[in-house]
Scaffold this motif. Structure first.
Motif, mmCIF file in Angstrom:
data_model
loop_
_atom_site.group_PDB
_atom_site.id
_atom_site.type_symbol
_atom_site.label_atom_id
_atom_site.label_comp_id
_atom_site.label_asym_id
_atom_site.label_seq_id
_atom_site.Cartn_x
_atom_site.Cartn_y
_atom_site.Cartn_z
ATOM 1 N N PHE A 93 0.821 -1.226 0.000
ATOM 2 C CA PHE A 93 0.000 0.000 0.000
ATOM 3 C C PHE A 93 0.853 1.275 0.000
ATOM 4 C CE2 PHE A 93 -2.953 -2.940 2.435
ATOM 5 C CZ PHE A 93 -3.770 -3.211 1.360
ATOM 6 N N SER A 94 2.024 1.216 -0.635
ATOM 7 C CA SER A 94 2.879 2.421 -0.655
ATOM 8 C C SER A 94 2.938 3.073 -2.030
ATOM 9 C CB SER A 94 4.302 2.075 -0.198
ATOM 10 O OG SER A 94 4.898 1.154 -1.101
ATOM 11 N N ARG A 95 2.476 2.372 -3.081
ATOM 12 C CA ARG A 95 2.602 2.906 -4.439
ATOM 13 C C ARG A 95 1.237 3.179 -5.062
ATOM 14 N NH1 ARG A 95 7.526 2.544 -7.249
ATOM 15 N NH2 ARG A 95 9.173 1.510 -6.071
ATOM 16 N N ARG A 96 1.092 4.360 -5.596
ATOM 17 C CA ARG A 96 -0.157 4.755 -6.267
ATOM 18 C C ARG A 96 -0.376 3.934 -7.533
ATOM 19 N NH1 ARG A 96 -2.874 9.919 -6.232
ATOM 20 N NH2 ARG A 96 -3.854 10.503 -8.194
ATOM 21 N N GLN A 97 0.710 3.732 -8.299
ATOM 22 C CA GLN A 97 0.648 3.011 -9.574
ATOM 23 C C GLN A 97 1.960 2.268 -9.762
ATOM 24 O OE1 GLN A 97 0.104 6.981 -10.759
ATOM 25 N NE2 GLN A 97 1.499 6.847 -12.495
ATOM 26 N N LEU A 98 2.009 1.417 -10.768
ATOM 27 C CA LEU A 98 3.239 0.662 -11.040
ATOM 28 C C LEU A 98 4.355 1.607 -11.481
ATOM 29 C CD1 LEU A 98 1.856 -2.393 -13.041
ATOM 30 C CD2 LEU A 98 2.842 -2.432 -10.738
ATOM 31 N N PRO A 99 5.610 1.322 -11.122
ATOM 32 C CA PRO A 99 6.723 2.143 -11.621
ATOM 33 C C PRO A 99 6.699 2.178 -13.149
ATOM 34 C CG PRO A 99 7.484 0.572 -9.966
ATOM 35 C CD PRO A 99 6.065 0.211 -10.272
ATOM 36 N N GLY A 100 6.657 3.371 -13.703
ATOM 37 C CA GLY A 100 6.582 3.515 -15.155
ATOM 38 C C GLY A 100 5.199 3.281 -15.715
ATOM 39 N N GLY A 101 4.238 2.930 -14.839
ATOM 40 C CA GLY A 101 2.869 2.680 -15.289
ATOM 41 C C GLY A 101 2.029 3.948 -15.250
ATOM 42 N N CYS A 107 -7.550 6.284 -16.852
ATOM 43 C CA CYS A 107 -7.580 5.373 -18.010
ATOM 44 C C CYS A 107 -8.983 4.941 -18.415
ATOM 45 C CB CYS A 107 -6.741 4.136 -17.701
ATOM 46 S SG CYS A 107 -4.984 4.495 -17.497
ATOM 47 N N PHE A 108 -10.024 5.519 -17.794
ATOM 48 C CA PHE A 108 -11.392 5.086 -18.101
ATOM 49 C C PHE A 108 -11.963 5.843 -19.299
ATOM 50 C CE2 PHE A 108 -10.724 3.622 -13.794
ATOM 51 C CZ PHE A 108 -11.271 2.356 -13.845
ATOM 52 N N LYS A 109 -11.179 5.920 -20.334
ATOM 53 C CA LYS A 109 -11.627 6.544 -21.590
ATOM 54 C C LYS A 109 -10.769 5.959 -22.708
ATOM 55 C CE LYS A 109 -8.467 10.455 -21.157
ATOM 56 N NZ LYS A 109 -8.286 11.891 -21.055
ATOM 57 N N GLU A 110 -11.282 6.011 -23.910
ATOM 58 C CA GLU A 110 -10.514 5.519 -25.056
ATOM 59 C C GLU A 110 -9.344 6.458 -25.343
ATOM 60 O OE1 GLU A 110 -13.749 5.363 -27.904
ATOM 61 O OE2 GLU A 110 -13.787 3.183 -27.689
ATOM 62 N N PRO A 111 -8.242 5.982 -25.929
ATOM 63 C CA PRO A 111 -7.986 4.571 -26.230
ATOM 64 C C PRO A 111 -7.510 3.846 -24.970
ATOM 65 C CG PRO A 111 -6.118 5.912 -26.905
ATOM 66 C CD PRO A 111 -7.144 6.873 -26.354
ATOM 67 N N PHE A 112 -7.947 2.614 -24.774
ATOM 68 C CA PHE A 112 -7.596 1.865 -23.564
ATOM 69 C C PHE A 112 -6.222 1.224 -23.764
ATOM 70 C CE2 PHE A 112 -12.304 1.884 -23.637
ATOM 71 C CZ PHE A 112 -12.518 2.549 -22.439
ATOM 72 N N GLU A 113 -5.172 2.031 -23.566
ATOM 73 C CA GLU A 113 -3.812 1.590 -23.896
ATOM 74 C C GLU A 113 -3.096 1.027 -22.678
ATOM 75 O OE1 GLU A 113 -2.860 4.726 -27.515
ATOM 76 O OE2 GLU A 113 -2.265 5.253 -25.468
ATOM 77 N N GLY A 114 -2.188 0.078 -22.938
ATOM 78 C CA GLY A 114 -1.338 -0.465 -21.884
ATOM 79 C C GLY A 114 -2.117 -1.315 -20.899
ATOM 80 N N GLU A 115 -1.405 -1.814 -19.902
ATOM 81 C CA GLU A 115 -2.023 -2.705 -18.919
ATOM 82 C C GLU A 115 -3.150 -2.003 -18.168
ATOM 83 O OE1 GLU A 115 -0.475 -6.041 -15.881
ATOM 84 O OE2 GLU A 115 0.556 -4.129 -15.704
ATOM 85 N N GLU A 116 -2.904 -0.758 -17.759
ATOM 86 C CA GLU A 116 -3.938 -0.026 -17.011
ATOM 87 C C GLU A 116 -5.166 0.224 -17.878
ATOM 88 O OE1 GLU A 116 -0.013 0.701 -15.118
ATOM 89 O OE2 GLU A 116 -0.726 0.916 -17.171
ATOM 90 N N GLY A 117 -4.960 0.516 -19.142
ATOM 91 C CA GLY A 117 -6.082 0.725 -20.058
ATOM 92 C C GLY A 117 -6.935 -0.522 -20.199
ATOM 93 N N ARG A 118 -6.269 -1.682 -20.265
ATOM 94 C CA ARG A 118 -7.009 -2.950 -20.381
ATOM 95 C C ARG A 118 -7.807 -3.243 -19.113
ATOM 96 N NH1 ARG A 118 -2.276 -4.276 -23.198
ATOM 97 N NH2 ARG A 118 -1.281 -5.208 -21.366
#
Length: 346
Positions: A93-101, A107-118
């Motif tokens: 519970f220390s990181r908001r998002q993945l490093p480099g992610g 990400c809740f809009k098109e285009p749904f890119e990358g892992e977070e988009g999927r």
């Protein structure tokens, strides 16, 4: 790609499945997870998302406690747990998002890119399939401070949902790709900011609000609310330039573009008068800040002014979402502001 390759599913989980603590449950999760719980009224569904940011655990703590207690909700419940991967990175519970992610809640809009988009696209598909009558997205604030709710639509249904948790509702026309923008699908949607991630009161509020949300026969009628909701409209978002530096100190070291006092979070939801200093600027002045309104215009000079190297409000303002985390101050924003009256700053 099938959503089942992106999301895991738990239906009416037993306490044995959940582990004894939220940490044990998180440890068992292999990917973002959908939890479905059958309600007394099988014809209706309510939805709740949480842990979209891996460092904001109150919603997960509340959900784990609620599931362990084996409540039967009034209607079917659909729970979406998003940021499992960043949350699992030690320390938990220390990181908001993945490093480099990417920030999942952008990400809740098109285009749904990358892992977070999927992940975002798969979560939206679950909502589309379930057709919930309403949706809550439960977060922690990036600093300490009182709880509040955020919506893009201000009407009785959104105020009623907010009032399950808090009497402060911020209405914004700014679009960032957040899950809250699901309101545009004609589904009342509210973001709940429970307070600081380390704050026991925030965890308790998340739980009590969840109990109210799942046990009420009608959560969309304001007349049942316990208090009046105070609405703050179209806050301006004050951002730091990508290359700018920030320090939190009692006095400036001379090395940073912006210096704020370490207790600046105490300003959250307080009114700051034009004569009260907020911090200090370096040689670049206010040039390292942008103030973005909902109409994308920049008007930093309507929010802040500088006198003798110190930053003051340009007019009496109410500030919130102030953080003392320099990473969040740089990657997200420094703070939001409205006029002291709660009206937008134009």
């Amino acid at each position: 790609m099938s959503h089942s390759t992106i999301l895991d599913y738990l239906d009416n989980p037993s306490p044995r499945t959940l582990g004894r603590s939220p940490l044990e449950w998180l440890d068992r999760m292999l990917k973002p997870t959908v939890v479905r719980v059958a309600g007394r009224d099988r014809s209706r569904t309510r939805a709740m998302a949480t842990l979209l940011h891996g460092n904001e655990p109150s919603g997960l703590f509340a959900l784990h406690r609620w599931l362990l207690e084996q409540h039967t909700p009034e209607v079917n419940m659909l729970f979406l747990i998003g940021g499992v991967f960043p949350a699992k990175i030690p320390p938990t519970f220390s990181r908001r998002q993945l490093p480099g992610g990417r920030d999942l809640n952008r990400c809740f809009k098109e285009p749904f890119e990358g892992e977070e988009g999927r992940i975002a696209e798969a979560m939206l598909a679950e909502l589309h399939n379930a057709q919930p009558e309403c949706l809550l997205d439960v977060h922690n604030t990036s600093g300490t401070g009182p709880a509040f709710a955020v919506t893009i639509t201000n009407d009785a249904a959104h105020q009623a949902l907010a009032s399950l948790y808090t009497e402060r509702l911020i209405m914004t026309d700014l679009r960032l790709g957040a899950l809250m923008e699901y309101s545009e699908q004609e589904v009342p949607t509210v973001t709940i900011e429970c307070g600081g991630a380390q704050d026991e009161h925030a965890h308790q509020l998340a739980y009590e609000g969840l109990v109210r949300y799942t046990s009420g026969a009608d959560v969309l009628s304001l007349e049942k609310a316990e208090w009046d909701v105070v609405v703050l409209r179209n806050p301006i978002r004050v951002e730091l330039a990508p290359e700018a530096t920030i320090e939190y100190r009692l006095e400036p070291s001379g090395r940073a573009d912006i210096t704020l006092p370490p207790d600046i979070e105490h300003r959250n939801f307080g009114t700051v008068a034009p004569g009260e200093p907020l911090g200090w600027v370096g040689e670049k002045g206010l040039g390292v800040l942008t103030a973005i309104g909902h109409n994308r215009t920049e008007n930093v000079e309507k929010v802040l002014r500088v006198k003798n190297g110190q930053i003051y409000p340009a007019q009496a303002i109410k500030t919130f979402m102030i953080t003392t985390n320099p990473l969040i101050a740089k990657s997200d924003c420094l703070f939001y502001a409205v006029k002291a009256s709660g009206e937008p700053i134009f």
